[in-house]
Design a protein around this motif. Structure first.
Motif, PDB file in Angstrom:
ATOM      1  N   GLN A 113       0.871  -1.076  -0.212  1.00 48.81           N
ATOM      2  CA  GLN A 113       0.383   0.163  -0.027  1.00 48.81           C
ATOM      3  C   GLN A 113       0.673   1.233   0.156  1.00 48.81           C
ATOM      4  O   GLN A 113       0.411   2.780   0.560  1.00 48.81           O
ATOM      5  CB  GLN A 113      -0.608   0.161   0.869  1.00 48.81           C
ATOM      6  CG  GLN A 113      -1.745  -1.118   1.149  1.00 48.81           C
ATOM      7  CD  GLN A 113      -3.378  -0.843   2.244  1.00 48.81           C
ATOM      8  OE1 GLN A 113      -3.464  -1.187   3.505  1.00 48.81           O
ATOM      9  NE2 GLN A 113      -4.276   0.432   2.208  1.00 48.81           N
ATOM     10  N   PHE A 114       2.375   1.826  -0.312  1.00 47.15           N
ATOM     11  CA  PHE A 114       3.186   2.367  -0.091  1.00 47.15           C
ATOM     12  C   PHE A 114       2.960   3.151   1.411  1.00 47.15           C
ATOM     13  O   PHE A 114       3.015   4.587   1.162  1.00 47.15           O
ATOM     14  CB  PHE A 114       2.967   2.848  -1.362  1.00 47.15           C
ATOM     15  CG  PHE A 114       2.865   2.998  -3.024  1.00 47.15           C
ATOM     16  CD1 PHE A 114       4.091   2.251  -3.755  1.00 47.15           C
ATOM     17  CD2 PHE A 114       1.952   2.059  -3.292  1.00 47.15           C
ATOM     18  CE1 PHE A 114       4.352   1.739  -4.611  1.00 47.15           C
ATOM     19  CE2 PHE A 114       1.838   1.368  -4.863  1.00 47.15           C
ATOM     20  CZ  PHE A 114       3.172   1.223  -5.353  1.00 47.15           C
ATOM     21  N   GLY A 115       2.773   2.238   2.237  1.00 43.62           N
ATOM     22  CA  GLY A 115       2.916   3.199   3.247  1.00 43.62           C
ATOM     23  C   GLY A 115       4.236   4.028   3.682  1.00 43.62           C
ATOM     24  O   GLY A 115       4.376   4.990   4.391  1.00 43.62           O
ATOM     25  N   LEU A 123      -2.204   3.837   0.435  1.00 41.25           N
ATOM     26  CA  LEU A 123      -2.962   3.701  -0.896  1.00 41.25           C
ATOM     27  C   LEU A 123      -3.908   3.285  -0.535  1.00 41.25           C
ATOM     28  O   LEU A 123      -4.038   1.319  -0.203  1.00 41.25           O
ATOM     29  CB  LEU A 123      -2.020   3.181  -2.620  1.00 41.25           C
ATOM     30  CG  LEU A 123      -2.810   3.047  -3.491  1.00 41.25           C
ATOM     31  CD1 LEU A 123      -3.149   3.342  -4.261  1.00 41.25           C
ATOM     32  CD2 LEU A 123      -2.088   1.626  -4.750  1.00 41.25           C
ATOM     33  N   VAL A 124      -5.167   3.155  -0.809  1.00 43.50           N
ATOM     34  CA  VAL A 124      -6.523   2.914  -0.716  1.00 43.50           C
ATOM     35  C   VAL A 124      -6.872   1.641  -1.745  1.00 43.50           C
ATOM     36  O   VAL A 124      -7.044   0.643  -1.679  1.00 43.50           O
ATOM     37  CB  VAL A 124      -7.739   3.369   0.255  1.00 43.50           C
ATOM     38  CG1 VAL A 124      -8.960   2.587   1.440  1.00 43.50           C
ATOM     39  CG2 VAL A 124      -6.636   3.594   1.622  1.00 43.50           C
ATOM     40  N   GLY A 474       1.745  -2.468  -7.571  1.00 43.66           N
ATOM     41  CA  GLY A 474       2.948  -1.869  -7.961  1.00 43.66           C
ATOM     42  C   GLY A 474       2.964  -0.394  -8.728  1.00 43.66           C
ATOM     43  O   GLY A 474       3.841   0.022  -8.856  1.00 43.66           O
ATOM     44  N   TRP A 475       2.604   0.355  -7.991  1.00 45.55           N
ATOM     45  CA  TRP A 475       2.043   2.482  -8.847  1.00 45.55           C
ATOM     46  C   TRP A 475       1.248   2.709  -8.158  1.00 45.55           C
ATOM     47  O   TRP A 475      -0.157   1.625  -7.687  1.00 45.55           O
ATOM     48  CB  TRP A 475       2.002   2.134 -10.270  1.00 45.55           C
ATOM     49  CG  TRP A 475       0.202   0.970 -10.880  1.00 45.55           C
ATOM     50  CD1 TRP A 475       0.118   0.348 -11.194  1.00 45.55           C
ATOM     51  CD2 TRP A 475      -0.517   2.318 -11.029  1.00 45.55           C
ATOM     52  NE1 TRP A 475      -1.241   0.522 -11.529  1.00 45.55           N
ATOM     53  CE2 TRP A 475      -2.336   1.723 -11.676  1.00 45.55           C
ATOM     54  CE3 TRP A 475      -0.765   3.859 -10.795  1.00 45.55           C
ATOM     55  CZ2 TRP A 475      -2.780   2.090 -11.795  1.00 45.55           C
ATOM     56  CZ3 TRP A 475      -1.549   4.366 -11.355  1.00 45.55           C
ATOM     57  CH2 TRP A 475      -3.206   3.895 -11.577  1.00 45.55           C
ATOM     58  N   GLU A 476       1.074   3.479  -7.821  1.00 46.71           N
ATOM     59  CA  GLU A 476       0.046   4.576  -7.361  1.00 46.71           C
ATOM     60  C   GLU A 476       0.107   6.051  -7.881  1.00 46.71           C
ATOM     61  O   GLU A 476       1.407   6.392  -8.701  1.00 46.71           O
ATOM     62  CB  GLU A 476      -0.195   4.850  -5.718  1.00 46.71           C
ATOM     63  CG  GLU A 476       1.891   5.303  -5.153  1.00 46.71           C
ATOM     64  CD  GLU A 476       1.586   5.898  -4.263  1.00 46.71           C
ATOM     65  OE1 GLU A 476       0.791   5.701  -3.334  1.00 46.71           O
ATOM     66  OE2 GLU A 476       2.546   6.280  -3.294  1.00 46.71           O
TER      67      GLU A 476
END
Length: 590
Positions: A113-115, A123-124, A474-476
């Protein structure tokens, strides 16, 4: 890592190193008490040396003192006996399965989630269980979280209840004549590191598959731990829910040892409106069912009275009474009386399950089978209801205006559009009809069956600016949404909403209705308009437009239909001879 954390780790490491070098100091009781106290003394010394601040010492001191006192209590008398009992069931006295599961959930938040890019803004959207047609969301929703507070709450709940469930499961075989290494099923390493985590994984997947609608979070599993623990160890579970509060306070103390607060306006839905009651109840009953089967198999039934009182206290503390649904527009309805009856009913049912025996009622129907059937019935009912609910699709749902496109996502702002995720549902006997519309920042992705109001119109009006993150594995990418507006004197705000994607241009996507200010100057009124991202003034007489002009820039003046408009800071003043009247002021945000 902060300097205070480095000091604590360095002193703790030095203490353990000294203990390793001096045999007389290797006693576990001495080490468990001495290590946190040595870390505290190290912090005080670092304070006088100027390496850390008094704020850092105040943050760590309560945690270290409570840790030392707890270690001292466990090192003597009944505490030592308690430790021996724990070591008789858990490998080296450690709930390894709980630790492994907790580490996985935290790692999912930090990395998937890219925390790691921002602990408070993960990212939710792609990890919500939107629909069965979006299996990625269904499979990942039980392990993902909506924010740091959501994650922290579930981690603390896991650490409070899961060790009790793991203790009841036991790393060592409990049957007579069974050897710890007689087979892979009785191998303590397999049970600790494989079987218990696999059981948790199965419960998590069930909670994701049979949740009603779009959900996210590990709380269904946390409630399953609580239900399992309550049926086997009711009093210990009540202690655990209290311990959870203690851990929460210590964590908050570590983060903010001193808090300064002033009265301020706030915005947000009621706290209970974010509770997934069905998911929590499903997890709780599923955990209780598994524990009931374990108790029946091993024959070590707890007291029915303890289960009843423990269940009443536990479920009330866990807010399972907060039964709610959507009201009209942005309204929420709390059915508190229904929730309290639900809590009492579940507690009574569990008490009946643990005390039910093999007494025959009719033919082969025993009281135990009746009790387990009553416990299984709501689980099956919720599962059957979940299927049609989660087979919904939003592939034909469009978005108004000109939304921003980011790969397969579309982001825009809209007001009073139909909420594609919540249908019109009549709630009988309460004269309450659900007619849910969405107003705010909407994110849609037909390929993933996503349609969500990510930021409400009220929240954007309160804050002025808000970030919305979309993405996938893998992306946001983050999209900023801005609201800017003017408030005509005596009228409602007039505003534009803009969407700004990363590496993109600011784009106006919404303009509100115009509003006319109350003051009338020389028989003329002034209306404020929002259009195409800009603001304008229209001079009216008897409803007819005499002239129009844009709102002047800072410290500039414009004239329309004989009226002069002066921009004075955040105000627009109309001037006519000796008359000066504030006609509008800029919206203010928090």
């Amino acid at each position: 890592m902060s300097s205070s954390s480095l000091v604590v780790l360095a002193v703790a490491g030095a203490t353990l190193a000294v203990a390793a070098a001096v045999p007389r100091l290797r006693r576990p009781a001495l080490l468990s008490v001495g290590t946190p106290l040595a870390a505290l003394l190290g912090l005080v010394a670092a304070l006088f040396a100027g390496f850390v601040s008094i704020y850092d010492v105040l943050a760590y001191a309560p945690v270290l003192v409570v840790g030392a006192a707890t270690a001292a209590a466990l090192a003597t008398g009944e505490g030592r006996a308690f430790v021996r009992r724990v070591r008789s069931r858990l490998l080296f006295g450690v709930p390894w399965g709980t630790a492994l599961v907790t580490a996985f959930v935290v790692a999912f938040y930090v990395y998937v989630q890219f925390g790691f890019r921002g602990l408070t803004s993960p990212l939710v959207v792609p990890f919500v269980s939107w629909s069965y047609y979006y299996p990625l969301g269904v499979l990942t929703a039980p392990f993902a979280h909506a924010g740091l507070g959501h994650l922290t709450g579930n981690v603390i709940g896991t650490l409070a209840f899961a060790p009790l469930a793991e203790y009841a499961f036991s790393h060592y075989p409990t049957g007579r004549g069974n050897s710890s290494f007689g087979s892979w099923r009785t191998n303590p390493y397999v049970r600790a590191f494989v079987l218990f985590p696999l059981g948790v994984l199965a419960v998590a997947l069930l909670s994701g598959v049979f949740a009603w609608g779009a959900t996210i979070g590990f709380s269904g599993v946390v409630y399953a731990f609580a239900g399992f623990a309550l049926v086997r160890y009711p009093l210990a579970t009540v202690v655990a829910v209290t311990a959870r509060s203690v851990v929460s306070v210590l964590l908050e103390t570590l983060q903010n040892p001193i808090v300064y607060a002033n009265p301020s306006p706030s915005f947000g839905a009621p706290w209970w409106a974010g509770i997934a009651v069905q998911g929590h109840l499903f997890g709780f009953l599923l955990g209780a069912l598994l524990a009931g089967a374990l108790v029946a198999r091993r024959g070590n039934r707890p007291s029915g009275a303890r289960v009843w009182f423990g269940g009443l206290v536990l479920l009330t503390s866990l807010s399972l009474w907060a039964v709610w649904w959507y009201g009209v527009s942005t309204q929420y309805v709390l059915y508190r009386a229904v929730g309290v009856l639900l809590v009492a009913g579940v507690a009574a049912l569990l008490a009946a399950v643990v005390r039910a025996g093999d007494r025959t009622l009719v033919s082969d129907l025993t009281t135990r089978r009746v009790a387990f059937s009553l416990l299984l019935l709501p689980i099956l009912t919720m599962s059957l209801v979940a299927v049609p609910v989660n087979l919904t699709t939003v592939q034909d749902a469009g978005l108004p205006g000109d939304p921003v496109e980011i790969r397969d996502y579309r982001v825009t702002y809209a007001e009073d559009v139909t909420n594609e995720r919540v249908g019109a549902v009549d709630v009988p006997y309460f004269e309450q009809v659900t007619n849910v519309s969405a107003s705010g920042v909407v994110v849609a992705n037909p390929d993933r069956n996503i349609w969500a109001e990510r930021v409400s119109a009220g929240a954007l009006a309160f804050w002025g600016d808000h970030a919305v993150t979309v993405g996938g594995l893998g992306w946001e990418e983050t999209v900023w949404v801005h609201r800017r507006g003017w408030v005509p004197t005596g009228a409602h705000p007039v505003y534009n909403v803009y969407v700004e994607p990363e590496n993109g241009d600011l784009r106006p996507v919404f303009a509100s209705q115009s509003a006319t200010a109350d003051p009338v100057v020389a028989g003329r009124s002034v209306r404020v308009d929002a259009r195409e991202g800009a603001f304008g003034l229209r001079v009216l007489r008897n409803g007819s437009v005499l002239s129009s002009v844009g709102i002047p820039a800072q410290n500039e003046t414009v004239t329309a239909a004989g009226l002069t408009f002066v921009r004075n800071g955040s105000r627009v003043v109309v001037v006519n001879g000796d008359t000066r009247v504030t006609i509008a002021h800029e919206e203010q945000y928090q």
